[in-house]
Design an enzyme around this catalytic site. Structure first.
Site, PDB file in Angstrom:
ATOM      1  N   LYS A 192       0.823  -1.217   0.000  1.00 23.94           N
ATOM      2  CA  LYS A 192       0.000   0.000   0.000  1.00 23.94           C
ATOM      3  C   LYS A 192       0.854   1.262   0.000  1.00 23.94           C
ATOM      4  O   LYS A 192       0.439   2.298  -0.541  1.00 23.94           O
ATOM      5  CB  LYS A 192      -0.967  -0.014   1.176  1.00 23.94           C
ATOM      6  CG  LYS A 192      -0.317  -0.113   2.561  1.00 23.94           C
ATOM      7  CD  LYS A 192      -0.099   1.226   3.209  1.00 23.94           C
ATOM      8  CE  LYS A 192       0.582   1.076   4.559  1.00 23.94           C
ATOM      9  NZ  LYS A 192       0.724   2.364   5.269  1.00 23.94           N
ATOM     10  N   ASP A 245      -6.142  -0.312   4.782  1.00 23.73           N
ATOM     11  CA  ASP A 245      -4.884   0.418   4.833  1.00 23.73           C
ATOM     12  C   ASP A 245      -4.601   1.132   3.519  1.00 23.73           C
ATOM     13  O   ASP A 245      -4.074   2.246   3.484  1.00 23.73           O
ATOM     14  CB  ASP A 245      -3.751  -0.555   5.164  1.00 23.73           C
ATOM     15  CG  ASP A 245      -2.595   0.116   5.896  1.00 23.73           C
ATOM     16  OD1 ASP A 245      -2.645   1.337   6.107  1.00 23.73           O
ATOM     17  OD2 ASP A 245      -1.645  -0.602   6.264  1.00 23.73           O
ATOM     18  N   THR A 249      -4.094   5.236   3.261  1.00 23.23           N
ATOM     19  CA  THR A 249      -2.790   5.738   2.847  1.00 23.23           C
ATOM     20  C   THR A 249      -2.847   6.501   1.529  1.00 23.23           C
ATOM     21  O   THR A 249      -2.027   7.390   1.286  1.00 23.23           O
ATOM     22  CB  THR A 249      -1.785   4.573   2.737  1.00 23.23           C
ATOM     23  OG1 THR A 249      -1.845   3.785   3.925  1.00 23.23           O
ATOM     24  CG2 THR A 249      -0.370   5.072   2.574  1.00 23.23           C
ATOM     25  N   ASN A 257       3.809   8.710   2.432  1.00 20.10           N
ATOM     26  CA  ASN A 257       4.090   8.176   1.105  1.00 20.10           C
ATOM     27  C   ASN A 257       3.307   8.897   0.016  1.00 20.10           C
ATOM     28  O   ASN A 257       3.844   9.201  -1.044  1.00 20.10           O
ATOM     29  CB  ASN A 257       3.797   6.669   1.089  1.00 20.10           C
ATOM     30  CG  ASN A 257       4.788   5.896   1.931  1.00 20.10           C
ATOM     31  OD1 ASN A 257       5.921   5.694   1.541  1.00 20.10           O
ATOM     32  ND2 ASN A 257       4.364   5.486   3.120  1.00 20.10           N
ATOM     33  N   GLU A 284       8.348   4.821   3.948  1.00 20.23           N
ATOM     34  CA  GLU A 284       8.774   3.435   3.728  1.00 20.23           C
ATOM     35  C   GLU A 284       8.607   2.980   2.281  1.00 20.23           C
ATOM     36  O   GLU A 284       9.264   2.050   1.829  1.00 20.23           O
ATOM     37  CB  GLU A 284       7.999   2.488   4.659  1.00 20.23           C
ATOM     38  CG  GLU A 284       8.478   2.503   6.103  1.00 20.23           C
ATOM     39  CD  GLU A 284       9.626   1.529   6.344  1.00 20.23           C
ATOM     40  OE1 GLU A 284      10.194   1.012   5.364  1.00 20.23           O
ATOM     41  OE2 GLU A 284       9.948   1.291   7.510  1.00 20.23           O
TER      42      GLU A 284
END
Length: 340
Positions: A192, A245, A249, A257, A284
């Site tokens: 994700k 998720d 996100t 992100n 990440e």
């Protein structure tokens, strides 16, 4: 006889580790939070706030803070919330101190570079006998720490242990839901972040909400292919660790992100300059894009969105060229096949 509350040791006082310390304390557990950052330690001890990673959140005085891993290893449960690329080194550092019957909660999302291992695979390689659970889902640290309603996925193959962990950290406003699909839960949490970068790039280029919806949906298809190829279950990704998720996100600028992707899409700086500016904020998806692309190639499945993000981040292709590549791909059935 009254049972004493469990002692949870949390490794890493980043935003999520700190939030989980607050959440576990709120659930009635005894908590010790580990950090090797002297500024973080001083801030928590003197002000009861983590001004570096989670400002504005009060840490109850009963939450102990330490730079001694021995104290963490003496806990009843150890929670690992370190960045994914540091997970192996962290496990090695506690391997000679931790009893083999101490349960571990992995609260880190990502895939290790080089080995292409999921976090459970990394931890098991170093600590093979310790029981494992995976904590993952649509959870922004600040909201969860403030006590806003939050649901999360707790992946564990031992139902009794899952119940123990649930009552150690769960509560009215932090609600764990159990699944036994450890693989599927981790795939969702890793991929994700890459799809969120893609969504950010599209928004930064001014492509609008239709494009974002398409990327989320097709990103879910890619996520599902990888999940099934790794031995996870497709239905897991319809839940909190997958779709939940992914939506969070990819739809909020709180997401590091997606915000990184927006910066890349706007093109006010080079991709390299943009990424360097974001490295300290631990998006990440930057490292995961590389790992996911390599893992897909190794397994032999198609993940064009993730590959395109990887190529943009590595500057082997320009943003406009990458967008053209995705838009010019052949039409395919929408059904989430495992190989196309």
């Amino acid at each position: 006889m009254t049972l004493s509350p469990p002692h949870i040791g949390v490794i890493s006082a980043g935003s999520w580790g700190t939030a989980l310390a607050v959440i576990a304390n709120r659930a009635g557990s005894r908590v010790t939070l580990y950090s090797r950052n002297p500024n973080v330690l001083a801030s928590i001890r003197n002000k009861r706030t983590n001004d570096t990673y989670l400002p504005g959140i009060f840490l109850d005085p009963s939450i102990a803070v330490t730079d001694d891993l021995t104290q963490i290893c003496a806990a009843d449960i150890v929670l690992l919330s370190v960045p994914s690329q540091h997970m192996r080194a962290t496990c090695i550092s506690i391997s000679d101190q931790l009893d083999i019957d101490i349960p571990l909660i992995i609260a880190t999302k990502g895939i290790e570079r080089g080995s292409l291992a999921l976090m459970s695979e990394v931890v098991t390689a170093i600590l093979p006998k310790n029981p494992l659970t995976i904590l993952t889902g649509p959870n922004f640290a600040g909201e969860a720490a403030r006590g806003l309603p939050t649901a999360t996925s707790l992946a564990c193959q031992d139902e009794r242990l899952a119940g123990q962990i649930t009552y150690s950290i769960g509560g009215k406003f932090f609600r764990p839901y159990h699944t036994d699909d450890i693989i599927g839960a981790q795939i969702g949490g890793a991929v994700k972040n890459v799809i969120a970068i893609a969504c950010g790039i599209a928004l930064g280029r001014g492509f609008g909400e239709n494009a974002r919806a398409a990327l989320i949906t097709r990103g879910l298809a890619e996520m599902t292919r990888l999940c099934v190829a790794k031995g996870g279950r497709q239905e897991t990704l319809m839940g909190l660790s997958g779709m939940g998720d992914l939506v969070l996100t990819c739809t909020s600028e709180i997401s590091r992100n997606m915000s990184l992707g927006m910066d890349i899409g706007r093109g006010t700086r080079t991709v390299k300059q943009t990424i360097e500016n974001w490295q300290k904020r631990l998006a990440e998806g930057i490292t995961t894009a590389d790992s996911v692309s390599e893992l897909a190639k190794k397994i032999g499945i198609s993940m064009p969105i993730c590959k395109t993000v990887h190529d943009i981040v590595c500057e082997t292709i320009g943003v406009d060229e990458a967008i053209s590549y995705l838009l010019e791909r052949p039409f395919v059935p929408e059904v989430m096949q495992t190989s196309f």
